[in-house]
Scaffold this motif. Sequence first.
Motif, short mmCIF file in Angstrom:
data_model
loop_
_atom_site.label_atom_id
_atom_site.label_comp_id
_atom_site.label_asym_id
_atom_site.label_seq_id
_atom_site.Cartn_x
_atom_site.Cartn_y
_atom_site.Cartn_z
N ALA A 43 0.81 -1.23 0.00
CA ALA A 43 0.00 0.00 0.00
C ALA A 43 0.84 1.28 0.00
CB ALA A 43 -0.94 -0.01 1.20
N CYS A 44 2.14 1.14 -0.17
CA CYS A 44 3.05 2.29 -0.15
C CYS A 44 2.97 3.01 1.19
CB CYS A 44 2.74 3.25 -1.30
SG CYS A 44 4.10 4.41 -1.65
N ALA A 45 2.94 2.22 2.27
CA ALA A 45 2.75 2.81 3.59
C ALA A 45 3.71 2.25 4.64
CB ALA A 45 1.31 2.58 4.04
N CYS A 46 4.81 1.60 4.23
CA CYS A 46 5.69 1.07 5.27
C CYS A 46 7.19 1.22 4.95
CB CYS A 46 5.38 -0.41 5.51
SG CYS A 46 5.91 -1.52 4.20
N ALA A 47 7.57 1.22 3.71
CA ALA A 47 8.98 1.32 3.29
C ALA A 47 9.81 0.09 3.63
CB ALA A 47 9.64 2.59 3.84
N PRO A 64 10.23 7.42 -8.85
CA PRO A 64 9.12 7.29 -7.89
C PRO A 64 8.17 8.49 -7.96
CG PRO A 64 11.20 7.73 -6.75
CD PRO A 64 11.52 7.56 -8.20
N VAL A 65 6.88 8.23 -7.78
CA VAL A 65 5.92 9.34 -7.71
C VAL A 65 6.01 9.96 -6.31
CG1 VAL A 65 4.38 8.32 -9.43
CG2 VAL A 65 4.02 7.85 -6.99
N GLN A 66 5.33 11.08 -6.11
CA GLN A 66 5.46 11.83 -4.85
C GLN A 66 5.15 10.98 -3.61
OE1 GLN A 66 6.76 15.02 -4.75
NE2 GLN A 66 6.93 14.48 -2.59
N ASP A 70 7.71 10.31 -0.56
CA ASP A 70 7.41 10.64 0.83
C ASP A 70 7.66 9.44 1.74
OD1 ASP A 70 6.71 13.13 -0.03
OD2 ASP A 70 4.55 12.81 0.12
N MET A 71 7.26 8.26 1.29
CA MET A 71 7.44 7.06 2.11
C MET A 71 8.91 6.66 2.17
SD MET A 71 6.02 5.11 4.19
CE MET A 71 4.48 6.00 3.99
N LEU A 72 9.66 6.92 1.11
CA LEU A 72 11.09 6.59 1.11
C LEU A 72 11.84 7.37 2.19
CD1 LEU A 72 11.98 6.26 -2.68
CD2 LEU A 72 12.47 4.55 -0.91
N ASP A 73 11.26 8.49 2.62
CA ASP A 73 11.90 9.25 3.70
C ASP A 73 12.03 8.42 4.97
OD1 ASP A 73 12.13 11.46 2.09
OD2 ASP A 73 10.36 12.48 2.89
N ASP A 77 19.21 4.69 4.62
CA ASP A 77 20.23 4.82 3.59
C ASP A 77 19.63 4.94 2.18
OD1 ASP A 77 22.74 5.05 2.53
OD2 ASP A 77 23.14 2.89 2.52
N VAL A 78 18.80 5.94 2.02
CA VAL A 78 18.15 6.17 0.71
C VAL A 78 19.18 6.72 -0.27
CG1 VAL A 78 16.38 7.50 -0.49
CG2 VAL A 78 15.91 6.52 1.76
N GLN A 79 19.19 6.17 -1.46
CA GLN A 79 20.12 6.58 -2.50
C GLN A 79 19.33 6.97 -3.75
OE1 GLN A 79 22.89 3.31 -2.98
NE2 GLN A 79 23.38 3.29 -0.80
#
Length: 106
Positions: A43-47, A64-66, A70-73, A77-79
């Motif tokens: 659901a794009c709600a946990c990462a 990625p869309v917005q 936002d969830m990637l935040d 270690d996001v690249q």
Amino acid sequence: MATITFILKDGTERAVEAEPGMTVMEAAVKNSIPGIAAECGGACACATCHVYVDDTWREATGEPVQMEEDMLDFAFDVQPSSRLSCQIKVTEALDGLVVRIPEKQF
Ligand code: FES
């Protein structure tokens, strides 16, 4: 069918078959790929389905869309190559896709 290769934390590679229409996360879960918990079920709600897309595949998988950004935040270690695998739909064009599992997921 599309073959997707997951590079695990220890460097080993696992190639799995995925049907077009499913997501890369679903292909991982179906094949018990370690490191993809997918707690929210896509659901794009946990990462917890964070992966790094191999550089040669970044154009094919798109940006990625917005909502995904936002969830990637919340991921570690996001690249620039980071994506949530539940937001990558498998198509025939992604046959051969390579993604890497992050060192730390959650
Ligand atoms: Fe939760 Fe992808 S499975 S964000």
